[in-house]
Scaffold this motif. Sequence first.
Motif, PDB file in Angstrom:
ATOM      1  N   THR A 238       0.812  -1.222   0.000  1.00  0.00           N
ATOM      2  CA  THR A 238       0.000   0.000   0.000  1.00  0.00           C
ATOM      3  C   THR A 238       0.842   1.268   0.000  1.00  0.00           C
ATOM      4  OG1 THR A 238      -0.177  -0.131   2.418  1.00  0.00           O
ATOM      5  CG2 THR A 238      -1.987  -1.069   1.118  1.00  0.00           C
ATOM      6  N   LEU A 239       2.068   1.191   0.479  1.00  0.00           N
ATOM      7  CA  LEU A 239       2.917   2.385   0.560  1.00  0.00           C
ATOM      8  C   LEU A 239       3.839   2.559  -0.641  1.00  0.00           C
ATOM      9  CD1 LEU A 239       4.088   2.431   4.303  1.00  0.00           C
ATOM     10  CD2 LEU A 239       2.023   3.387   3.291  1.00  0.00           C
ATOM     11  N   GLY A 240       4.154   1.477  -1.334  1.00  0.00           N
ATOM     12  CA  GLY A 240       5.186   1.523  -2.364  1.00  0.00           C
ATOM     13  C   GLY A 240       4.927   2.537  -3.462  1.00  0.00           C
ATOM     14  N   HIS A 241       3.669   2.699  -3.880  1.00  0.00           N
ATOM     15  CA  HIS A 241       3.354   3.602  -4.991  1.00  0.00           C
ATOM     16  C   HIS A 241       3.190   5.045  -4.546  1.00  0.00           C
ATOM     17  CE1 HIS A 241      -0.569   2.800  -3.184  1.00  0.00           C
ATOM     18  NE2 HIS A 241      -0.980   3.932  -3.729  1.00  0.00           N
ATOM     19  N   GLN A 242       3.268   5.306  -3.246  1.00  0.00           N
ATOM     20  CA  GLN A 242       3.013   6.652  -2.736  1.00  0.00           C
ATOM     21  C   GLN A 242       4.312   7.472  -2.704  1.00  0.00           C
ATOM     22  OE1 GLN A 242       0.203   7.193   0.530  1.00  0.00           O
ATOM     23  NE2 GLN A 242      -0.115   4.976   0.610  1.00  0.00           N
ATOM     24  N   HIS A 243       4.178   8.771  -3.026  1.00  0.00           N
ATOM     25  CA  HIS A 243       5.314   9.680  -2.973  1.00  0.00           C
ATOM     26  C   HIS A 243       5.605  10.041  -1.528  1.00  0.00           C
ATOM     27  CE1 HIS A 243       5.497  10.292  -7.332  1.00  0.00           C
ATOM     28  NE2 HIS A 243       4.179  10.183  -7.295  1.00  0.00           N
ATOM     29  N   ILE A 244       6.875  10.098  -1.194  1.00  0.00           N
ATOM     30  CA  ILE A 244       7.248  10.279   0.206  1.00  0.00           C
ATOM     31  C   ILE A 244       6.782  11.626   0.757  1.00  0.00           C
ATOM     32  CG2 ILE A 244       9.571  11.193  -0.285  1.00  0.00           C
ATOM     33  CD1 ILE A 244      10.496   9.391   2.134  1.00  0.00           C
ATOM     34  N   GLY A 245       6.639  12.628  -0.124  1.00  0.00           N
ATOM     35  CA  GLY A 245       6.144  13.922   0.319  1.00  0.00           C
ATOM     36  C   GLY A 245       4.656  13.927   0.629  1.00  0.00           C
ATOM     37  N   ASN A 246       3.953  12.845   0.261  1.00  0.00           N
ATOM     38  CA  ASN A 246       2.524  12.728   0.574  1.00  0.00           C
ATOM     39  C   ASN A 246       2.262  11.856   1.793  1.00  0.00           C
ATOM     40  OD1 ASN A 246       1.472  14.357  -1.488  1.00  0.00           O
ATOM     41  ND2 ASN A 246       1.586  12.688  -2.974  1.00  0.00           N
ATOM     42  N   LEU A 247       3.288  11.229   2.311  1.00  0.00           N
ATOM     43  CA  LEU A 247       3.132  10.364   3.478  1.00  0.00           C
ATOM     44  C   LEU A 247       3.219  11.168   4.770  1.00  0.00           C
ATOM     45  CD1 LEU A 247       5.414   7.350   2.489  1.00  0.00           C
ATOM     46  CD2 LEU A 247       2.916   7.428   2.426  1.00  0.00           C
ATOM     47  N   ILE A 248       2.591  10.653   5.813  1.00  0.00           N
ATOM     48  CA  ILE A 248       2.842  11.179   7.154  1.00  0.00           C
ATOM     49  C   ILE A 248       4.086  10.477   7.683  1.00  0.00           C
ATOM     50  CG2 ILE A 248       1.994  11.372   9.513  1.00  0.00           C
ATOM     51  CD1 ILE A 248      -0.828  11.481   8.444  1.00  0.00           C
ATOM     52  N   ILE A 249       5.098  11.266   8.003  1.00  0.00           N
ATOM     53  CA  ILE A 249       6.381  10.733   8.473  1.00  0.00           C
ATOM     54  C   ILE A 249       6.566  11.128   9.935  1.00  0.00           C
ATOM     55  CG2 ILE A 249       8.878  10.707   8.138  1.00  0.00           C
ATOM     56  CD1 ILE A 249       7.411   9.576   5.747  1.00  0.00           C
ATOM     57  N   PRO A 250       6.514  10.173  10.853  1.00  0.00           N
ATOM     58  CA  PRO A 250       6.741  10.512  12.267  1.00  0.00           C
ATOM     59  C   PRO A 250       8.209  10.815  12.527  1.00  0.00           C
ATOM     60  CG  PRO A 250       6.454   8.145  12.020  1.00  0.00           C
ATOM     61  CD  PRO A 250       6.231   8.746  10.658  1.00  0.00           C
TER      62      PRO A 250
END
Length: 401
Positions: free
Chosen positions: A130-142
């Motif tokens: 589920t995370l692989g296709h997502q851009h890192i700038g769109n993720l919530i990064i703790p």
Amino acid sequence: MYRSGSVFITVNSLKDAFIELNWDPTTSEDGRGPEHIALYNCDIRKTSVCETHLYVKIRAREHPKGYYKTQIKFNLSKLPGNWCYNSTSPGHAGPQDLPYWIVSFTEDLQIIDIQSMKIQPTWMGDHSDTLGHQHIGNLIIPGTHNSACCVGAPFFTKDYVINQDRTIWEQLVFGIRYLDLRIACYFEVDDRPAFHINHDFIRVQRVERVFEEIKKFLERSPKEVLIVDFHRFPRPKKWLDHLHDMFIHYTFNELGPYAYVRNASVHPKGPTLNEIWAARKNIIFTHAEWCYTEKYLWLWPSIPHAWADTTCVLSLKQFLENFLNRDSTRQAMFHAIMAELTPTFKDVLLRRNKLRKLANDVNPNLTRWVKDWNHRVNIVTSDFFLGNDLINLAIYINSSR
């Protein structure tokens, strides 16, 4: 998770480090709402009565805010799943449970929700589908604020210098994926430069130790992606070019094999995790000085940071909301909300508003704030990060998109 009656565990940010019970106090559509909240040493669904220890049980209605601080001290004598720093065995993949389990019950003692406190050493790889296709700038990064300010400060400065009570290794094993590092340069007896972590003008620990912990973690968690932010260079007051170059070369010698190199065609929200994994890299390094990011392509530009510089929780929330609503924030590849309070110079002189106290003011609110802000959030940092549930919330929201 994060629905009616859902539960999670945090650790109070004050020195006593008491376990905190958190739950959603609302009643669901079918009328089921939490009546009892309990803390156990194990999963009561899978263990016999003789193995089960009840730490505490309370009536939820007596605590309408969905929060209760126990008198049970958090004890982390050993990380589970072979994740101790000195372990010679490979760490187990997936979340690893600590011996603290929170349960919400209905009035007739039916379980509504049950969750353990856990470490999440491989959460990005665990959710690669589920995370692989997502851009890192769109993720919530703790992330953590002043990440390496966790050991070594002089005793009389500790209350205003130490922002974390877990080592870099422990932060990464729990699931932190953004590190905020402030780099200082000192000259040793032979006039050779030595690089340290500072909190402003106070020396905390050597960079070498921090890099060792990062390197060891990535060797054992090859699909985890970190953002390492060289956020500030507080000493000397003016860094000359040759000092920056020396630090950059030192960093590349130590961690260069993990560095993800940017390119002109990168998406406005950065690479996807699949792209980073395909390159067999793990770290995006960002640097506060733009001239060096122009010179070295493995250094990414400075991240916009939202720092409220306040001791007021309401002012902090309003400042962060305003920041998230800006067009420039939405357009930036990365952005970081610094979700912590800052003592004033007068506070330090009068020995009030110590960092643990200020973190304790913010952390009980922070999980709810980020849940409400959701897709607008990228990097979130906090002090004494076990006082909130941002890691599990980030995993939940990111994998639900």
